[in-house]
Write a protein that holds these residues in place. Sequence first.
Motif, mmCIF file in Angstrom:
data_model
loop_
_atom_site.group_PDB
_atom_site.id
_atom_site.type_symbol
_atom_site.label_atom_id
_atom_site.label_comp_id
_atom_site.label_asym_id
_atom_site.label_seq_id
_atom_site.Cartn_x
_atom_site.Cartn_y
_atom_site.Cartn_z
ATOM 1 N N SER A 170 0.890 -1.221 0.046
ATOM 2 C CA SER A 170 0.062 0.028 0.010
ATOM 3 C C SER A 170 0.849 1.326 0.193
ATOM 4 C CB SER A 170 -0.963 0.003 1.118
ATOM 5 O OG SER A 170 -0.151 -0.313 2.326
ATOM 6 N N GLU A 227 -7.212 7.765 9.368
ATOM 7 C CA GLU A 227 -7.940 7.066 8.338
ATOM 8 C C GLU A 227 -7.155 5.841 7.579
ATOM 9 O OE1 GLU A 227 -11.220 7.592 6.904
ATOM 10 O OE2 GLU A 227 -11.301 8.934 8.712
ATOM 11 N N LYS A 229 -5.109 4.030 8.954
ATOM 12 C CA LYS A 229 -5.081 2.754 9.803
ATOM 13 C C LYS A 229 -6.457 2.082 9.682
ATOM 14 C CE LYS A 229 -1.428 3.204 12.900
ATOM 15 N NZ LYS A 229 -1.355 4.833 13.531
ATOM 16 N N ILE A 230 -7.489 2.835 9.253
ATOM 17 C CA ILE A 230 -8.811 2.135 9.236
ATOM 18 C C ILE A 230 -8.822 1.194 7.989
ATOM 19 C CG2 ILE A 230 -11.167 2.527 8.919
ATOM 20 C CD1 ILE A 230 -10.851 4.936 10.670
ATOM 21 N N ILE A 231 -8.424 1.900 6.897
ATOM 22 C CA ILE A 231 -8.297 1.469 5.551
ATOM 23 C C ILE A 231 -7.329 0.213 5.511
ATOM 24 C CG2 ILE A 231 -7.336 1.753 3.109
ATOM 25 C CD1 ILE A 231 -8.367 4.893 3.660
ATOM 26 N N THR A 232 -6.143 0.248 6.433
ATOM 27 C CA THR A 232 -5.126 -0.928 6.233
ATOM 28 C C THR A 232 -5.351 -1.904 7.374
ATOM 29 O OG1 THR A 232 -3.663 0.416 7.396
ATOM 30 C CG2 THR A 232 -3.568 0.510 4.923
ATOM 31 N N ASP A 233 -6.416 -1.906 8.008
ATOM 32 C CA ASP A 233 -6.735 -2.849 9.035
ATOM 33 C C ASP A 233 -5.797 -2.674 10.132
ATOM 34 O OD1 ASP A 233 -8.981 -3.951 8.091
ATOM 35 O OD2 ASP A 233 -7.824 -5.681 7.115
ATOM 36 N N ASN A 234 -5.321 -1.447 10.562
ATOM 37 C CA ASN A 234 -4.421 -1.235 11.554
ATOM 38 C C ASN A 234 -2.917 -1.261 11.182
ATOM 39 O OD1 ASN A 234 -5.015 0.341 13.869
ATOM 40 N ND2 ASN A 234 -4.970 -1.570 15.355
ATOM 41 N N ARG A 235 -2.706 -1.344 9.874
ATOM 42 C CA ARG A 235 -1.310 -1.805 9.684
ATOM 43 C C ARG A 235 -0.604 -0.552 9.387
ATOM 44 N NH1 ARG A 235 1.534 -3.278 5.321
ATOM 45 N NH2 ARG A 235 3.102 -4.918 5.583
#
Length: 345
Positions: A170, A227, A229-235
């Motif tokens: 990403s 945002e 964090k949300i999009i990348t499952d906290n990654r």
Amino acid sequence: MKAIRIHEHGGVDKLRYEQAPDPKITSPKDVIIKLQAAALNHIDIWVRMGATGMQIPMPHILGADGAGIVVDVGNDVKTVKTGDKVCLYSFSGCGQCEFCLSDRDFMCIRVRALGERLDGTYAEYVKVVPENCFPIPSYMTFDEAAAFPLVFLTVWRMLVSNARLQPGESILIIGIGGGVASAALQVAKRIGARAVVTSGSDQKIDRAKLLGADYGINHRRKNFADEVKIITDNRGADVVLDSVAGELWEKSLASLAHGGRLVTCGATAGGQPNDDLDVLISKEAKIYGSTLGSREDFHQLLDFLNAAQIHPVIDRKFPLREAAAAQQHMEEARQFGKIVLQTSE
Ligand SMILES: [Zn+2]
């Protein structure tokens, strides 16, 4: 020939559309190009304002990007000939230092670039060296061939040579809209990355989605680090491209995944951002400063473009004589993509 020249540093009113001497072959390694198009870069504005600190002879022709047709060559030129359609690599080093000897002329302390120490491309003709002439990708127009070199070269070195962006990773691109950011989005999507972009303008986010952006965040309304964090499952994002910096820089660092890479080639909102070293250390993150690229980077980029058939985004075209209006458009940051000057009337 007609050219846009400055006789002193200052505002857009210093750009004069006037008659200038035609460049002539004075060395057996000279190449004369009849330019069909030039493209604007922020460096043009800094050179105009005198912000580079560089002493340049006046009057001076601006412009680092251009494409055209070879019309004359010196006796020792073997690699290009009259009639060739070429785009330009802008940098020539001293030819003797460690950087020049390893194809990194752009890092040479004596580097001369078109539009900086050398007369540039806001003109009907320009003189260059043969090793800086490259064939235009076969699917591109002259306008596109003038628009892509500097930004795509910069992006290639940032994303591929330095940050080594991989398929499936990403990438977060801060401040979508300018030439570098829109080119980065196009290259990242063709590499196979998932692209998140930010902008303060919903309109620019919508345009980025048409170019393939998977997510857009308006950084005026939302904290993009949260945002992401949300999009990348906290990654977090594997690669963050931030050439805006200023107060966004801390959020860029906070958006990185563990082992992530932050790349920058500029700081349009301020060059002394806060680094959160705890974040850098705990994430084992890397920061890459990146600038321009080598001829080898340019070769690789041309091969990539010929395979990927990416069309650089052109925001608007102006006739050469309206270079002042074109630069003003750029200074107001209203553009999405590149601004082109049509040098052939
Ligand atoms: Zn050198």
